[in-house]
Design an enzyme around this catalytic site. Structure first.
Site, PDB file in Angstrom:
ATOM      1  N   ARG A  93       7.738  11.724 -18.437  1.00  0.00           N
ATOM      2  CA  ARG A  93       7.976  10.626 -17.509  1.00  0.00           C
ATOM      3  C   ARG A  93       8.876   9.569 -18.156  1.00  0.00           C
ATOM      4  O   ARG A  93       9.679   8.917 -17.478  1.00  0.00           O
ATOM      5  CB  ARG A  93       6.640   9.989 -17.091  1.00  0.00           C
ATOM      6  CG  ARG A  93       6.752   8.783 -16.170  1.00  0.00           C
ATOM      7  CD  ARG A  93       7.402   9.070 -14.843  1.00  0.00           C
ATOM      8  NE  ARG A  93       6.884  10.269 -14.212  1.00  0.00           N
ATOM      9  CZ  ARG A  93       7.276  10.734 -13.039  1.00  0.00           C
ATOM     10  NH1 ARG A  93       8.236  10.108 -12.370  1.00  0.00           N
ATOM     11  NH2 ARG A  93       6.766  11.843 -12.541  1.00  0.00           N
ATOM     12  N   HIS A 332       0.654  11.597 -14.412  1.00  0.00           N
ATOM     13  CA  HIS A 332       2.017  11.180 -14.079  1.00  0.00           C
ATOM     14  C   HIS A 332       2.866  11.044 -15.336  1.00  0.00           C
ATOM     15  O   HIS A 332       4.070  11.343 -15.327  1.00  0.00           O
ATOM     16  CB  HIS A 332       1.971   9.849 -13.319  1.00  0.00           C
ATOM     17  CG  HIS A 332       3.239   9.498 -12.613  1.00  0.00           C
ATOM     18  ND1 HIS A 332       4.062   8.470 -13.033  1.00  0.00           N
ATOM     19  CD2 HIS A 332       3.834  10.022 -11.507  1.00  0.00           C
ATOM     20  CE1 HIS A 332       5.094   8.372 -12.216  1.00  0.00           C
ATOM     21  NE2 HIS A 332       4.981   9.295 -11.285  1.00  0.00           N
ATOM     22  N   CYS A 333       2.264  10.610 -16.426  1.00  0.00           N
ATOM     23  CA  CYS A 333       3.001  10.343 -17.667  1.00  0.00           C
ATOM     24  C   CYS A 333       3.637  11.599 -18.265  1.00  0.00           C
ATOM     25  O   CYS A 333       4.655  11.501 -18.958  1.00  0.00           O
ATOM     26  CB  CYS A 333       2.072   9.729 -18.712  1.00  0.00           C
ATOM     27  SG  CYS A 333       1.304   8.178 -18.220  1.00  0.00           S
ATOM     28  N   ILE A 334       3.063  12.774 -18.043  1.00  0.00           N
ATOM     29  CA  ILE A 334       3.591  13.993 -18.672  1.00  0.00           C
ATOM     30  C   ILE A 334       4.531  14.760 -17.760  1.00  0.00           C
ATOM     31  O   ILE A 334       5.000  15.841 -18.118  1.00  0.00           O
ATOM     32  CB  ILE A 334       2.462  14.932 -19.140  1.00  0.00           C
ATOM     33  CG1 ILE A 334       1.615  15.414 -17.968  1.00  0.00           C
ATOM     34  CG2 ILE A 334       1.595  14.255 -20.200  1.00  0.00           C
ATOM     35  CD1 ILE A 334       0.615  16.518 -18.346  1.00  0.00           C
TER      36      ILE A 334
END
Length: 343
Positions: A93, A332-334
């Site tokens: 992300r 969401h971050c990955i």
């Protein structure tokens, strides 16, 4: 033919693929690699039900191993493309391309990735977009390099020219710049008409300095989904209540208040006494579905109902994400979405 002006699509617009990087023993996941692999398998299973995955792997051995694990879990491998590329870690992300669309053409915004303000080594991650483009991952794309530190998790767009972000994060990345200077860069590089700033809201265990994707997210129809806190005894209560008040005061371009969807507050998750950042706001929108981080909490189902209401017509799929928050991020971050036609 008139050349179209680039536009920053909202996450809920059509996508061609989700970009991921497989975790390895050379990343920060080494200590709990087996646990986090299970989350990645569940995530790829969920995504490939609806669309393709572009999966970065560090070398041929990692590709062979990842393919074996995915096949053994009955993943549709016709929807998985492997790309061999070096990376420091798997938080795509923040190191992946922030894409603008201009008709059938695309702009890959390649901002500086500094490991969240120099906290971690990031030299390979900072070159990820360049190396992926060199391998032909992206079609009809112009790469634009910006000498400006920005992470994809730090910004949120409605696809119609409005950007949402937090002053805490952007001010720390650019301590020598005034708000007006930072806003001017965001507006010009991301084709935005206006920037909405949040002054409050930060989660314990979040070393991104208050990324917006852990706090508040745009949804279709002038809506905002946000992480609420309804426990007055929790240390997060004052800041998240103040953030909720800020969100209620925001107005659309038509001058109307946003429709707000508060997410439930899960019970604290501790690791050796350290509070982990378990936010339901860190969900991913894909074609026809919303992938929700699940934490094995009694309120997971309630969070799923909120997301179903905010994104009508999409299936809500829960992905177990307790292993991810050990490294201070979530679903969401990955991930990084690639708009339809890009990959």
């Amino acid at each position: 033919m008139t050349q179209q002006t680039p536009r920053f699509p909202a996450e809920w617009e059509p996508q061609s693929a989700i970009l991921l990087a497989w975790p390895t023993s050379d990343t920060d996941w080494a200590e709990r690699l087996a646990e986090v692999e299970e989350t990645y398998i569940a995530l790829v299973q969920a995504i490939t039900r609806f669309q393709r995955v572009v999966l970065c792997v560090a070398d041929d051995d990692v590709e062979t191993y990842a393919e074996m694990r995915l096949r053994s879990n009955r993943v549709d491998m016709e929807r998985v493309r492997f790309v061999t590329v070096p990376y420091d870690d798997t938080w795509l992300r923040d190191s992946g391309p922030i894409t603008l669309r201009a008709g059938d053409n695309f702009v890959l915004n390649d901002f500086r990735f500094t490991g969240w303000g120099g906290k971690f080594e990031a030299s390979d991650d900072d070159r990820l977009v360049e190396r992926l483009q060199a391998q032909g991952v992206f079609h009809h794309a112009e790469r634009r390099v910006h000498d400006f530190a920005l992470e994809g998790g730090g910004i949120e767009t409605d696809g119609a020219g409005t950007l949402l972000t937090t002053w805490h994060c952007l001010s720390l990345r650019h301590p020598g710049k005034r708000r007006e200077e930072i806003e001017a860069v965001l507006r010009s590089t991301l084709a935005q008409d206006r920037v909405l700033w949040l002054e409050h809201g930060e989660l314990e265990g979040d070393d991104t300095d208050a990324h917006i994707d852990t706090l508040a997210r745009f949804a279709p129809g002038d809506a905002i989904v946000f992480q609420a806190c309804d426990d007055p005894g929790d240390a997060h209560y004052p800041a998240l209540q103040a953030m909720a008040t800020e969100l209620a005061a925001l107005r659309t371009t038509d001058g109307a208040p946003y429709r707000l969807h508060p997410l439930p507050w899960p019970k604290p998750i501790l690791d050796d006494g350290r509070r982990l950042a378990a936010s339901y706001a860190n969900y991913l929108v894909i074609n026809d579905a919303v992938l929700m981080p699940a934490y094995g909490d009694a309120r997971d189902a309630e969070a799923a109902a909120v997301l179903a209401s905010a994104h009508p017509g999409r299936s809500v799929v829960q992905v177990p994400c307790r292993p991810l928050i050990w490294q201070n991020g979530s679903l969401h971050c990955i991930t990084m979405q690639l708009p339809a036609g890009l990959a």
